[in-house]
Design a protein around this motif. Structure first.
Motif, PDB file in Angstrom:
ATOM      1  N   MET A 103       0.852  -1.169   0.000  1.00 32.73           N
ATOM      2  CA  MET A 103       0.000   0.000   0.000  1.00 32.73           C
ATOM      3  C   MET A 103       0.898   1.231   0.000  1.00 32.73           C
ATOM      4  N   ARG A 104       0.442   2.250  -0.734  1.00 33.04           N
ATOM      5  CA  ARG A 104       1.240   3.475  -0.812  1.00 33.04           C
ATOM      6  C   ARG A 104       0.311   4.667  -1.018  1.00 33.04           C
ATOM      7  N   THR A 105       0.844   5.846  -0.743  1.00 30.92           N
ATOM      8  CA  THR A 105       0.099   7.086  -0.957  1.00 30.92           C
ATOM      9  C   THR A 105      -0.006   7.355  -2.450  1.00 30.92           C
ATOM     10  N   ALA A 106      -1.189   7.751  -2.876  1.00 28.37           N
ATOM     11  CA  ALA A 106      -1.440   8.052  -4.285  1.00 28.37           C
ATOM     12  C   ALA A 106      -0.846   9.406  -4.650  1.00 28.37           C
ATOM     13  N   ASN A 107      -0.572   9.569  -5.952  1.00 27.93           N
ATOM     14  CA  ASN A 107      -0.120  10.855  -6.464  1.00 27.93           C
ATOM     15  C   ASN A 107      -0.874  11.161  -7.765  1.00 27.93           C
ATOM     16  N   ALA A 108      -0.609  12.309  -8.337  1.00 29.53           N
ATOM     17  CA  ALA A 108      -1.340  12.758  -9.527  1.00 29.53           C
ATOM     18  C   ALA A 108      -1.201  11.777 -10.691  1.00 29.53           C
ATOM     19  N   ASP A 109      -0.093  11.078 -10.784  1.00 28.15           N
ATOM     20  CA  ASP A 109       0.088  10.100 -11.858  1.00 28.15           C
ATOM     21  C   ASP A 109      -0.853   8.907 -11.725  1.00 28.15           C
ATOM     22  N   ASP A 110      -1.424   8.703 -10.549  1.00 27.09           N
ATOM     23  CA  ASP A 110      -2.329   7.576 -10.300  1.00 27.09           C
ATOM     24  C   ASP A 110      -3.786   7.877 -10.641  1.00 27.09           C
TER      25      ASP A 110
ATOM     26  N   GLY B  60     -12.582  14.949  -9.206  1.00 29.30           N
ATOM     27  CA  GLY B  60     -12.705  14.726  -7.770  1.00 29.30           C
ATOM     28  C   GLY B  60     -11.517  13.971  -7.194  1.00 29.30           C
ATOM     29  N   TRP B  61     -11.051  12.956  -7.925  1.00 28.18           N
ATOM     30  CA  TRP B  61      -9.881  12.218  -7.457  1.00 28.18           C
ATOM     31  C   TRP B  61      -8.625  13.082  -7.509  1.00 28.18           C
ATOM     32  N   MET B  62      -8.500  13.910  -8.523  1.00 32.17           N
ATOM     33  CA  MET B  62      -7.334  14.795  -8.586  1.00 32.17           C
ATOM     34  C   MET B  62      -7.339  15.752  -7.384  1.00 32.17           C
ATOM     35  N   ARG B  63      -8.510  16.312  -7.066  1.00 29.87           N
ATOM     36  CA  ARG B  63      -8.598  17.194  -5.891  1.00 29.87           C
ATOM     37  C   ARG B  63      -8.223  16.432  -4.619  1.00 29.87           C
ATOM     38  N   ALA B  64      -8.711  15.209  -4.492  1.00 31.66           N
ATOM     39  CA  ALA B  64      -8.430  14.426  -3.284  1.00 31.66           C
ATOM     40  C   ALA B  64      -6.941  14.111  -3.167  1.00 31.66           C
ATOM     41  N   VAL B  65      -6.320  13.709  -4.266  1.00 27.68           N
ATOM     42  CA  VAL B  65      -4.892  13.364  -4.255  1.00 27.68           C
ATOM     43  C   VAL B  65      -4.042  14.590  -3.934  1.00 27.68           C
ATOM     44  N   GLN B  66      -4.462  15.756  -4.402  1.00 29.31           N
ATOM     45  CA  GLN B  66      -3.678  16.978  -4.192  1.00 29.31           C
ATOM     46  C   GLN B  66      -4.060  17.725  -2.915  1.00 29.31           C
ATOM     47  N   SER B  67      -5.077  17.269  -2.217  1.00 30.69           N
ATOM     48  CA  SER B  67      -5.570  17.938  -1.018  1.00 30.69           C
ATOM     49  C   SER B  67      -4.575  17.844   0.138  1.00 30.69           C
ATOM     50  N   ASP B  68      -4.545  18.898   0.946  1.00 28.59           N
ATOM     51  CA  ASP B  68      -3.712  18.890   2.143  1.00 28.59           C
ATOM     52  C   ASP B  68      -4.356  18.148   3.304  1.00 28.59           C
ATOM     53  N   ASP B  69      -5.684  17.980   3.277  1.00 28.01           N
ATOM     54  CA  ASP B  69      -6.353  17.362   4.422  1.00 28.01           C
ATOM     55  C   ASP B  69      -6.959  15.985   4.115  1.00 28.01           C
ATOM     56  N   ARG B  70      -6.778  15.481   2.918  1.00 31.28           N
ATOM     57  CA  ARG B  70      -7.243  14.136   2.575  1.00 31.28           C
ATOM     58  C   ARG B  70      -6.060  13.260   2.219  1.00 31.28           C
ATOM     59  N   THR B  71      -6.254  11.981   2.443  1.00 32.33           N
ATOM     60  CA  THR B  71      -5.236  10.998   2.088  1.00 32.33           C
ATOM     61  C   THR B  71      -5.871   9.969   1.177  1.00 32.33           C
TER      62      THR B  71
ATOM     63  N   LEU C  34      -8.335   3.808  -1.276  1.00 33.54           N
ATOM     64  CA  LEU C  34      -8.930   4.311  -0.039  1.00 33.54           C
ATOM     65  C   LEU C  34      -8.752   5.818  -0.011  1.00 33.54           C
ATOM     66  N   ALA C  35      -9.830   6.539   0.284  1.00 31.39           N
ATOM     67  CA  ALA C  35      -9.759   7.990   0.490  1.00 31.39           C
ATOM     68  C   ALA C  35     -10.310   8.293   1.875  1.00 31.39           C
ATOM     69  N   MET C  36      -9.593   9.132   2.631  1.00 35.96           N
ATOM     70  CA  MET C  36      -9.997   9.448   4.000  1.00 35.96           C
ATOM     71  C   MET C  36      -9.530  10.843   4.368  1.00 35.96           C
ATOM     72  N   GLY C  37     -10.167  11.391   5.401  1.00 35.93           N
ATOM     73  CA  GLY C  37      -9.811  12.720   5.863  1.00 35.93           C
ATOM     74  C   GLY C  37     -10.841  13.231   6.850  1.00 35.93           C
ATOM     75  N   PRO C  38     -10.980  14.540   6.953  1.00 33.39           N
ATOM     76  CA  PRO C  38     -11.939  15.110   7.904  1.00 33.39           C
ATOM     77  C   PRO C  38     -13.369  14.938   7.392  1.00 33.39           C
ATOM     78  N   PRO C  39     -14.330  14.985   8.306  1.00 31.22           N
ATOM     79  CA  PRO C  39     -15.722  14.876   7.876  1.00 31.22           C
ATOM     80  C   PRO C  39     -16.152  16.121   7.105  1.00 31.22           C
ATOM     81  N   CYS C  40     -17.094  15.940   6.199  1.00 32.25           N
ATOM     82  CA  CYS C  40     -17.605  17.076   5.432  1.00 32.25           C
ATOM     83  C   CYS C  40     -18.991  17.510   5.923  1.00 32.25           C
ATOM     84  N   GLU C  41     -19.537  16.786   6.882  1.00 26.76           N
ATOM     85  CA  GLU C  41     -20.866  17.100   7.410  1.00 26.76           C
ATOM     86  C   GLU C  41     -20.764  18.120   8.545  1.00 26.76           C
ATOM     87  N   ALA C  42     -21.671  19.088   8.540  1.00 30.08           N
ATOM     88  CA  ALA C  42     -21.649  20.168   9.532  1.00 30.08           C
ATOM     89  C   ALA C  42     -21.924  19.670  10.952  1.00 30.08           C
TER      90      ALA C  42
END
Length: 166
Positions: free
Chosen positions: A1-8, A46-57, A71-79
């Motif tokens: 398992m590894r962290t995704a990047n823009a090439d992925d 959406g995947w490009m934004r997630a991969v480049q995001s500072d708060d999502r992995t 796998l995509a994870m990070g902070p909740p988006c619900e108020a």
């Protein structure tokens, strides 16, 4: 398992498209409802934004050099959720044909480790109610519905689930 990047991103988008087509078709949606170039482009963005995001992995699971899960994870988006104590599992997808081989469980374990590493007490996610495979997978891993729903395709809701204390 590894962290995704823009090439992925293209591979991630393709895997996501295969997986979502499989579970939406199993839930009764037609090919016409699933096939859309605009939707494909939106998923890729959406995947490009997630991969480049500072708060999502975004993590990639590979087997013999082939992308087999994401796998995509990070902070909740619900108020109504506090990011100081809750982490969000945005998506787990495994390549159809490889389901039931433990890939999803390894990705899930990475999310649980993320909660531990960030000292978050609770995880949340949403799964389409007609995706019986996902509903069973998350139930096996201890996730419980928390009563929140939002509209989804095919007159079926997305069901929010929690892992950990409420």
């Amino acid at each position: 398992m590894r962290t995704a990047n823009a090439d992925d991103v293209d591979g991630i988008t393709d895997l996501h498209t295969l997986a979502r087509t499989a579970y939406y078709q199993a839930g009764g949606l037609s090919d016409v409802q699933l096939a859309s170039l605009d939707a494909l482009s939106s998923r890729r963005q959406g995947w490009m934004r997630a991969v480049q995001s500072d708060d999502r992995t975004v993590l990639c699971a590979e087997r013999e050099g082939e992308l087999v899960g994401i796998l995509a994870m990070g902070p909740p988006c619900e108020a109504d959720l506090d990011a100081a104590s809750v982490g969000r599992l945005y998506q787990i997808h495994v390549r159809p044909g490889l389901w039931g081989q433990g890939i999803g469980s390894h990705l899930h374990a990475a999310f649980v480790q993320f909660l531990r590493n960030t000292s978050l007490a609770t995880g949340v996610l949403e799964a389409w109610e007609r995706n019986s495979r996902a509903q069973a997978f998350y139930a096996r891993h201890g996730w419980q519905p928390d009563g929140h729903h939002r509209p989804g395709p095919g007159n079926a809701s997305y069901v929010r689930r929690r892992l950990g204390r409420r």
